[in-house]
Design an enzyme around this catalytic site. Sequence first.
Site, PDB file in Angstrom:
ATOM      1  N   ASP A 175       0.796  -1.227   0.000  1.00  0.00           N
ATOM      2  CA  ASP A 175       0.000   0.000   0.000  1.00  0.00           C
ATOM      3  C   ASP A 175       0.826   1.273   0.000  1.00  0.00           C
ATOM      4  O   ASP A 175       0.383   2.297   0.480  1.00  0.00           O
ATOM      5  CB  ASP A 175      -0.900  -0.018   1.235  1.00  0.00           C
ATOM      6  CG  ASP A 175      -0.072  -0.179   2.508  1.00  0.00           C
ATOM      7  OD1 ASP A 175       1.157  -0.360   2.395  1.00  0.00           O
ATOM      8  OD2 ASP A 175      -0.640  -0.109   3.611  1.00  0.00           O
ATOM      9  N   GLY A 178       4.385   3.326   4.776  1.00  0.00           N
ATOM     10  CA  GLY A 178       3.610   3.178   6.009  1.00  0.00           C
ATOM     11  C   GLY A 178       2.587   2.064   5.896  1.00  0.00           C
ATOM     12  O   GLY A 178       2.627   1.264   4.958  1.00  0.00           O
ATOM     13  N   HIS A 183       4.743  -9.009   4.579  1.00  0.00           N
ATOM     14  CA  HIS A 183       3.963 -10.179   4.960  1.00  0.00           C
ATOM     15  C   HIS A 183       4.735 -11.446   4.622  1.00  0.00           C
ATOM     16  O   HIS A 183       5.749 -11.396   3.920  1.00  0.00           O
ATOM     17  CB  HIS A 183       2.566 -10.183   4.314  1.00  0.00           C
ATOM     18  CG  HIS A 183       2.562 -10.041   2.829  1.00  0.00           C
ATOM     19  ND1 HIS A 183       1.706  -9.213   2.156  1.00  0.00           N
ATOM     20  CD2 HIS A 183       3.315 -10.634   1.859  1.00  0.00           C
ATOM     21  CE1 HIS A 183       1.921  -9.306   0.847  1.00  0.00           C
ATOM     22  NE2 HIS A 183       2.885 -10.164   0.652  1.00  0.00           N
ATOM     23  N   ASP A 194       7.353 -17.943   2.093  1.00  0.00           N
ATOM     24  CA  ASP A 194       8.040 -16.794   1.489  1.00  0.00           C
ATOM     25  C   ASP A 194       7.753 -15.500   2.237  1.00  0.00           C
ATOM     26  O   ASP A 194       6.695 -15.326   2.830  1.00  0.00           O
ATOM     27  CB  ASP A 194       7.635 -16.639   0.020  1.00  0.00           C
ATOM     28  CG  ASP A 194       8.136 -17.808  -0.828  1.00  0.00           C
ATOM     29  OD1 ASP A 194       8.794 -18.704  -0.259  1.00  0.00           O
ATOM     30  OD2 ASP A 194       7.876 -17.821  -2.051  1.00  0.00           O
ATOM     31  N   ASP A 198       7.720  -4.631   1.737  1.00  0.00           N
ATOM     32  CA  ASP A 198       7.240  -3.537   0.897  1.00  0.00           C
ATOM     33  C   ASP A 198       8.409  -2.603   0.574  1.00  0.00           C
ATOM     34  O   ASP A 198       8.916  -1.911   1.460  1.00  0.00           O
ATOM     35  CB  ASP A 198       6.132  -2.776   1.633  1.00  0.00           C
ATOM     36  CG  ASP A 198       5.501  -1.689   0.770  1.00  0.00           C
ATOM     37  OD1 ASP A 198       6.045  -1.399  -0.322  1.00  0.00           O
ATOM     38  OD2 ASP A 198       4.469  -1.132   1.191  1.00  0.00           O
ATOM     39  N   HIS A 218      10.137 -10.861  12.679  1.00  0.00           N
ATOM     40  CA  HIS A 218       8.693 -11.063  12.831  1.00  0.00           C
ATOM     41  C   HIS A 218       8.135 -11.908  11.684  1.00  0.00           C
ATOM     42  O   HIS A 218       7.436 -12.904  11.898  1.00  0.00           O
ATOM     43  CB  HIS A 218       7.991  -9.698  12.886  1.00  0.00           C
ATOM     44  CG  HIS A 218       6.493  -9.780  12.842  1.00  0.00           C
ATOM     45  ND1 HIS A 218       5.708  -9.613  13.958  1.00  0.00           N
ATOM     46  CD2 HIS A 218       5.629 -10.021  11.815  1.00  0.00           C
ATOM     47  CE1 HIS A 218       4.438  -9.760  13.623  1.00  0.00           C
ATOM     48  NE2 HIS A 218       4.358 -10.000  12.325  1.00  0.00           N
ATOM     49  N   GLU A 219       8.463 -11.516  10.459  1.00  0.00           N
ATOM     50  CA  GLU A 219       7.886 -12.223   9.304  1.00  0.00           C
ATOM     51  C   GLU A 219       8.322 -13.681   9.277  1.00  0.00           C
ATOM     52  O   GLU A 219       7.546 -14.567   8.902  1.00  0.00           O
ATOM     53  CB  GLU A 219       8.267 -11.517   8.001  1.00  0.00           C
ATOM     54  CG  GLU A 219       7.700 -10.098   7.860  1.00  0.00           C
ATOM     55  CD  GLU A 219       6.183 -10.015   8.046  1.00  0.00           C
ATOM     56  OE1 GLU A 219       5.485 -11.007   7.771  1.00  0.00           O
ATOM     57  OE2 GLU A 219       5.705  -8.943   8.488  1.00  0.00           O
ATOM     58  N   HIS A 222       6.072 -16.046  10.922  1.00  0.00           N
ATOM     59  CA  HIS A 222       4.974 -16.541  10.075  1.00  0.00           C
ATOM     60  C   HIS A 222       5.453 -17.652   9.149  1.00  0.00           C
ATOM     61  O   HIS A 222       4.754 -18.626   8.912  1.00  0.00           O
ATOM     62  CB  HIS A 222       4.398 -15.414   9.213  1.00  0.00           C
ATOM     63  CG  HIS A 222       3.700 -14.347   9.997  1.00  0.00           C
ATOM     64  ND1 HIS A 222       2.732 -14.619  10.929  1.00  0.00           N
ATOM     65  CD2 HIS A 222       3.824 -12.988   9.962  1.00  0.00           C
ATOM     66  CE1 HIS A 222       2.288 -13.478  11.447  1.00  0.00           C
ATOM     67  NE2 HIS A 222       2.934 -12.474  10.873  1.00  0.00           N
ATOM     68  N   HIS A 228      -0.131 -14.171  14.848  1.00  0.00           N
ATOM     69  CA  HIS A 228       0.091 -12.988  15.672  1.00  0.00           C
ATOM     70  C   HIS A 228      -0.222 -13.242  17.140  1.00  0.00           C
ATOM     71  O   HIS A 228      -1.137 -13.982  17.472  1.00  0.00           O
ATOM     72  CB  HIS A 228      -0.750 -11.812  15.156  1.00  0.00           C
ATOM     73  CG  HIS A 228      -0.146 -11.201  13.946  1.00  0.00           C
ATOM     74  ND1 HIS A 228      -0.876 -10.594  12.964  1.00  0.00           N
ATOM     75  CD2 HIS A 228       1.154 -11.100  13.568  1.00  0.00           C
ATOM     76  CE1 HIS A 228      -0.063 -10.145  12.021  1.00  0.00           C
ATOM     77  NE2 HIS A 228       1.176 -10.440  12.365  1.00  0.00           N
ATOM     78  N   MET A 236       5.979 -11.278  17.771  1.00  0.00           N
ATOM     79  CA  MET A 236       4.851 -11.621  16.902  1.00  0.00           C
ATOM     80  C   MET A 236       3.622 -10.737  17.130  1.00  0.00           C
ATOM     81  O   MET A 236       2.548 -11.011  16.611  1.00  0.00           O
ATOM     82  CB  MET A 236       4.483 -13.112  17.035  1.00  0.00           C
ATOM     83  CG  MET A 236       5.553 -14.068  16.518  1.00  0.00           C
ATOM     84  SD  MET A 236       6.238 -13.616  14.903  1.00  0.00           S
ATOM     85  CE  MET A 236       4.826 -13.885  13.843  1.00  0.00           C
ATOM     86  N   VAL A 429       9.647   3.739  45.157  1.00  0.00           N
ATOM     87  CA  VAL A 429       8.835   4.615  46.002  1.00  0.00           C
ATOM     88  C   VAL A 429       8.367   5.797  45.163  1.00  0.00           C
ATOM     89  O   VAL A 429       9.060   6.231  44.254  1.00  0.00           O
ATOM     90  CB  VAL A 429       9.631   5.099  47.248  1.00  0.00           C
ATOM     91  CG1 VAL A 429      10.898   5.825  46.846  1.00  0.00           C
ATOM     92  CG2 VAL A 429       8.767   5.997  48.153  1.00  0.00           C
TER      93      VAL A 429
HETATM   94 ZN   LIG Z   1       3.388 -10.648  -1.186  1.00  0.00          ZN
HETATM   95 ZN   LIG Z   2       2.813 -10.500  11.182  1.00  0.00          ZN
END
Ligand SMILES: [Zn+2]
Ligand SMILES: [Zn+2]
Length: 467
Positions: A175, A178, A183, A194, A198, A218-219, A222, A228, A236, A429
Amino acid sequence: MLSLPLLLLLLWGTGSQGFPAATSEIQEQDMEMVKKYLENYYNLNSDEKQMKKMRKSIPVVEKLKQMQKFFGLKVTGKPNAETLNVMKQARCGVPDIAKFVLTEGNPRWEHTNLTYRIENYTPDLPRAVVDHTIEKAFQLWSNVSPLTFTKVFKGQADIMISFVWRDHGDNSPFDGPGGNLAHAFQPGQGIGGDVHFDEEERWTNDFTDYNLYHVAAHELGHSFGLSHSTDIGALMYPTYIFSGDVQLSQDDIDGIQAIYGPSKNPIQPIGPQTPRACDSQLTFDAITTLRGEVMFFKDKFYMRVSSFYPETEVNFIAVFWPTLANGLEAAYEFADRDEIRLFKGHKYWAVRGYDVLPGYPRDIYRSFGFPRSVKSIDAAVFEEDTGKTYFFVANKYWRYDEYKRSMDAGYPKLIADGFPGIGNKVDAVFQKDGFFHFFHKTRQYKFDPKTKRILTLQKANSWFNCR
Ligand SMILES: [Zn+2]
Ligand SMILES: [Zn+2]
Ligand SMILES: *[C@@H]1O[C@H](CO)[C@@H](O)[C@H](O)[C@H]1NC(C)=O
């Protein structure tokens, strides 16, 4: 994943005014975003179609509730400001709920000696940096599981890694800058495993957006079959929070080991656990007031309590103050200068709002006049009426005059003499409404400095809204 989490979007700098009231006007544009978000990450449309066939409907409200529950928000089914803020955060493109609810779960690789190939490179970083970063991301996971990874340079690998943009032929277009950052596909043939980044993001190897090591690690989760996590300390977690270091949490380790079993390493690796506000065993490193709120510090996290906000907020210290150390040991607010001072070892930092003040860290010997025998401070609190700050070190305490900027004579004294009944050791404290709240392990003592009496004894986590 996010550039600025929810709390930074809320008003910070207005002292005791606290947070602004949530705006009730939901713009049409926001409603579009809500629908898109729920379609992308909560299967809004596909479920709707399926439900229509079965002559039922799942309205947006149900999906919104699902999303709010996932992120620990108040479950209202309404797109309030808090919910919209989370939706605006940059994040991973993989849905938070399984794409095909009805397929059998737990996808996994049948072999543990996986191969990977980097198909192309981002121009944002030198190739060697990308190579090294990806290798480190794999290592995080091989350190805690039986998985091993071999890099290949041609042909088909189990995990193909590429930098792509917009529509790139897998029905999951990116997109632009940002929003959706990357993914990855669950284990399987072909596109299975795979990872796609982006390319319209700016990829970095520092704390600026977006850190490639963090997103890659992170990816890959997956790629191995993890989904997640709702644990904000887990790698994650779906939104991007860069906390200074990239580390698997215990939640991530539990996840990968649930699929592939324990590591072959004779010493099983363990990871940091995210503190839970309502854990009755919870203890604290340091606590301070901050512009009318109370900040509790634990490892690399803070927990924030505000009378304007019902839920206890848990997040990384680095989200507020990226250059501060984790594992702080003492903290106090010098309200006259709108400063929080945070201590670790013989160093301390001063912050005002989001800003770590320039020239820090400084050392406690020169600034406060501690002798070299003091290696660290357990707890500190400023007393507004007297302008004095008390520092607790083992079973003694020191008193510092903030206006004369010198340590008062006659110190250190024994805690048992100055603060009878609170024990010989203080973890944390803070002062509120003229009373000191002392914390040691899971206990909390409310102490009246005028009468030198303990008023109440409570659980350490009594400040959080726990049932
Ligand atoms: Zn893709
Ligand atoms: Zn993710
Ligand atoms: C993985 O291990 C299996 C069984 O030992 C072996 O047949 C296969 O060639 C290995 N693959 C790689 C990429 O090393």
